[in-house]
Design a protein around this motif. Sequence first.
Motif, PDB file in Angstrom:
ATOM      1  N   GLY A  12      36.149  49.224  36.497  1.00 43.57           N
ATOM      2  CA  GLY A  12      36.296  49.421  37.942  1.00 43.57           C
ATOM      3  C   GLY A  12      35.915  48.164  38.720  1.00 43.57           C
ATOM      4  O   GLY A  12      36.602  47.769  39.664  1.00 43.57           O
ATOM      5  N   LEU A  13      34.823  47.508  38.312  1.00 44.94           N
ATOM      6  CA  LEU A  13      34.414  46.269  38.966  1.00 44.94           C
ATOM      7  C   LEU A  13      35.433  45.153  38.743  1.00 44.94           C
ATOM      8  O   LEU A  13      35.714  44.365  39.650  1.00 44.94           O
ATOM      9  CB  LEU A  13      33.034  45.835  38.472  1.00 44.94           C
ATOM     10  CG  LEU A  13      31.860  46.710  38.910  1.00 44.94           C
ATOM     11  CD1 LEU A  13      30.574  46.269  38.210  1.00 44.94           C
ATOM     12  CD2 LEU A  13      31.698  46.670  40.419  1.00 44.94           C
ATOM     13  N   MET A  14      36.001  45.090  37.540  1.00 48.48           N
ATOM     14  CA  MET A  14      37.038  44.091  37.272  1.00 48.48           C
ATOM     15  C   MET A  14      38.246  44.325  38.183  1.00 48.48           C
ATOM     16  O   MET A  14      38.799  43.364  38.740  1.00 48.48           O
ATOM     17  CB  MET A  14      37.481  44.152  35.801  1.00 48.48           C
ATOM     18  CG  MET A  14      36.510  43.515  34.862  1.00 48.48           C
ATOM     19  SD  MET A  14      36.882  43.628  33.080  1.00 48.48           S
ATOM     20  CE  MET A  14      38.616  43.750  32.968  1.00 48.48           C
ATOM     21  N   PHE A  15      38.642  45.570  38.338  1.00 45.66           N
ATOM     22  CA  PHE A  15      39.788  45.883  39.193  1.00 45.66           C
ATOM     23  C   PHE A  15      39.488  45.505  40.648  1.00 45.66           C
ATOM     24  O   PHE A  15      40.330  44.909  41.326  1.00 45.66           O
ATOM     25  CB  PHE A  15      40.144  47.370  39.083  1.00 45.66           C
ATOM     26  CG  PHE A  15      41.338  47.749  39.902  1.00 45.66           C
ATOM     27  CD1 PHE A  15      42.612  47.429  39.474  1.00 45.66           C
ATOM     28  CD2 PHE A  15      41.188  48.417  41.101  1.00 45.66           C
ATOM     29  CE1 PHE A  15      43.723  47.761  40.228  1.00 45.66           C
ATOM     30  CE2 PHE A  15      42.284  48.760  41.867  1.00 45.66           C
ATOM     31  CZ  PHE A  15      43.561  48.437  41.431  1.00 45.66           C
ATOM     32  N   LEU A  16      38.281  45.831  41.140  1.00 46.87           N
ATOM     33  CA  LEU A  16      37.921  45.471  42.512  1.00 46.87           C
ATOM     34  C   LEU A  16      37.877  43.959  42.706  1.00 46.87           C
ATOM     35  O   LEU A  16      38.326  43.444  43.740  1.00 46.87           O
ATOM     36  CB  LEU A  16      36.580  46.099  42.891  1.00 46.87           C
ATOM     37  CG  LEU A  16      36.594  47.610  43.112  1.00 46.87           C
ATOM     38  CD1 LEU A  16      35.180  48.110  43.393  1.00 46.87           C
ATOM     39  CD2 LEU A  16      37.535  47.980  44.233  1.00 46.87           C
ATOM     40  N   CYS A  17      37.348  43.223  41.737  1.00 42.06           N
ATOM     41  CA  CYS A  17      37.340  41.757  41.817  1.00 42.06           C
ATOM     42  C   CYS A  17      38.764  41.226  41.875  1.00 42.06           C
ATOM     43  O   CYS A  17      39.071  40.346  42.690  1.00 42.06           O
ATOM     44  CB  CYS A  17      36.625  41.149  40.613  1.00 42.06           C
ATOM     45  SG  CYS A  17      34.847  41.113  40.736  1.00 42.06           S
ATOM     46  N   LEU A  18      39.630  41.760  41.028  1.00 44.37           N
ATOM     47  CA  LEU A  18      41.014  41.306  40.997  1.00 44.37           C
ATOM     48  C   LEU A  18      41.722  41.578  42.320  1.00 44.37           C
ATOM     49  O   LEU A  18      42.416  40.710  42.855  1.00 44.37           O
ATOM     50  CB  LEU A  18      41.762  41.975  39.841  1.00 44.37           C
ATOM     51  CG  LEU A  18      43.202  41.540  39.630  1.00 44.37           C
ATOM     52  CD1 LEU A  18      43.259  40.076  39.228  1.00 44.37           C
ATOM     53  CD2 LEU A  18      43.858  42.409  38.583  1.00 44.37           C
ATOM     54  N   MET A  19      41.539  42.758  42.870  1.00 43.15           N
ATOM     55  CA  MET A  19      42.202  43.100  44.132  1.00 43.15           C
ATOM     56  C   MET A  19      41.637  42.271  45.297  1.00 43.15           C
ATOM     57  O   MET A  19      42.382  41.838  46.181  1.00 43.15           O
ATOM     58  CB  MET A  19      42.041  44.597  44.443  1.00 43.15           C
ATOM     59  CG  MET A  19      42.824  45.500  43.508  1.00 43.15           C
ATOM     60  SD  MET A  19      44.594  45.215  43.592  1.00 43.15           S
ATOM     61  CE  MET A  19      44.887  44.400  42.055  1.00 43.15           C
ATOM     62  N   THR A  20      40.327  42.023  45.277  1.00 40.52           N
ATOM     63  CA  THR A  20      39.727  41.192  46.321  1.00 40.52           C
ATOM     64  C   THR A  20      40.226  39.758  46.211  1.00 40.52           C
ATOM     65  O   THR A  20      40.540  39.122  47.226  1.00 40.52           O
ATOM     66  CB  THR A  20      38.191  41.235  46.233  1.00 40.52           C
ATOM     67  OG1 THR A  20      37.754  42.595  46.247  1.00 40.52           O
ATOM     68  CG2 THR A  20      37.549  40.484  47.382  1.00 40.52           C
ATOM     69  N   MET A  21      40.332  39.253  44.996  1.00 37.40           N
ATOM     70  CA  MET A  21      40.869  37.910  44.802  1.00 37.40           C
ATOM     71  C   MET A  21      42.306  37.818  45.287  1.00 37.40           C
ATOM     72  O   MET A  21      42.691  36.831  45.933  1.00 37.40           O
ATOM     73  CB  MET A  21      40.790  37.513  43.326  1.00 37.40           C
ATOM     74  CG  MET A  21      39.408  37.168  42.863  1.00 37.40           C
ATOM     75  SD  MET A  21      39.336  36.811  41.094  1.00 37.40           S
ATOM     76  CE  MET A  21      40.508  35.487  40.968  1.00 37.40           C
ATOM     77  N   ALA A  22      43.108  38.834  44.988  1.00 30.06           N
ATOM     78  CA  ALA A  22      44.498  38.829  45.453  1.00 30.06           C
ATOM     79  C   ALA A  22      44.546  38.866  46.981  1.00 30.06           C
ATOM     80  O   ALA A  22      45.292  38.106  47.610  1.00 30.06           O
ATOM     81  CB  ALA A  22      45.251  40.024  44.866  1.00 30.06           C
ATOM     82  N   GLY A  23      43.737  39.718  47.596  1.00 29.22           N
ATOM     83  CA  GLY A  23      43.706  39.798  49.051  1.00 29.22           C
ATOM     84  C   GLY A  23      43.263  38.496  49.687  1.00 29.22           C
ATOM     85  O   GLY A  23      43.857  38.042  50.676  1.00 29.22           O
ATOM     86  N   LEU A  24      42.235  37.865  49.123  1.00 28.53           N
ATOM     87  CA  LEU A  24      41.782  36.584  49.660  1.00 28.53           C
ATOM     88  C   LEU A  24      42.822  35.488  49.441  1.00 28.53           C
ATOM     89  O   LEU A  24      42.989  34.607  50.283  1.00 28.53           O
ATOM     90  CB  LEU A  24      40.453  36.174  49.037  1.00 28.53           C
ATOM     91  CG  LEU A  24      39.238  36.973  49.492  1.00 28.53           C
ATOM     92  CD1 LEU A  24      37.987  36.509  48.762  1.00 28.53           C
ATOM     93  CD2 LEU A  24      39.057  36.878  50.982  1.00 28.53           C
TER      94      LEU A  24
END
Length: 160
Positions: A12-24
């Motif tokens: 779950g943390l990996m997915f949130l990091c990935l989505m935050t990186m994509a958004g940024l």
Amino acid sequence: MDKPKLNFVIDGLMFLCLMTMAGLGFLVKYRLPSGRDAWAKYGSNLQFSWLGWDRHDWGDIHLYLAFTLLGLLVLHVILHWQQILGLFQRLVPNPRQRYRIALIFLVLSLLLIYFPFLITPDSKARGRGGGGPRSQVGSVLPWPAEPGRFLVLQGPGLGV
């Protein structure tokens, strides 16, 4: 915490990091344009920011998230190591081939992560005018720059 719960939290943390990186990444690319893109779109070199941070500040956050994701990925691989070995043995039954493939994969992985430290980037002075030999567009600067030495750009249109 048992292994399946820990794995769920890490995933779950990996997915949130990935989505935050994509958004940024989208924020920096499309909402906080570089000076060159701002000049092309608006006719002047505007400085864009969001929440008081410019594209470089958000880029730093993007990098820290990438390091976090990389650490979580290592934990994920450690938790699944036996499963990875079992699948690899079934996929490549020949031990010699398996060894060669694993060695190639390891060397390629190390080269890819070390690659930025192996290159020497080209450096050229940027600006929109001339004020001397050091401020000419296209002049090559020494890399890495000497500590304490700054390139001074002077001339019309440079804003210095």
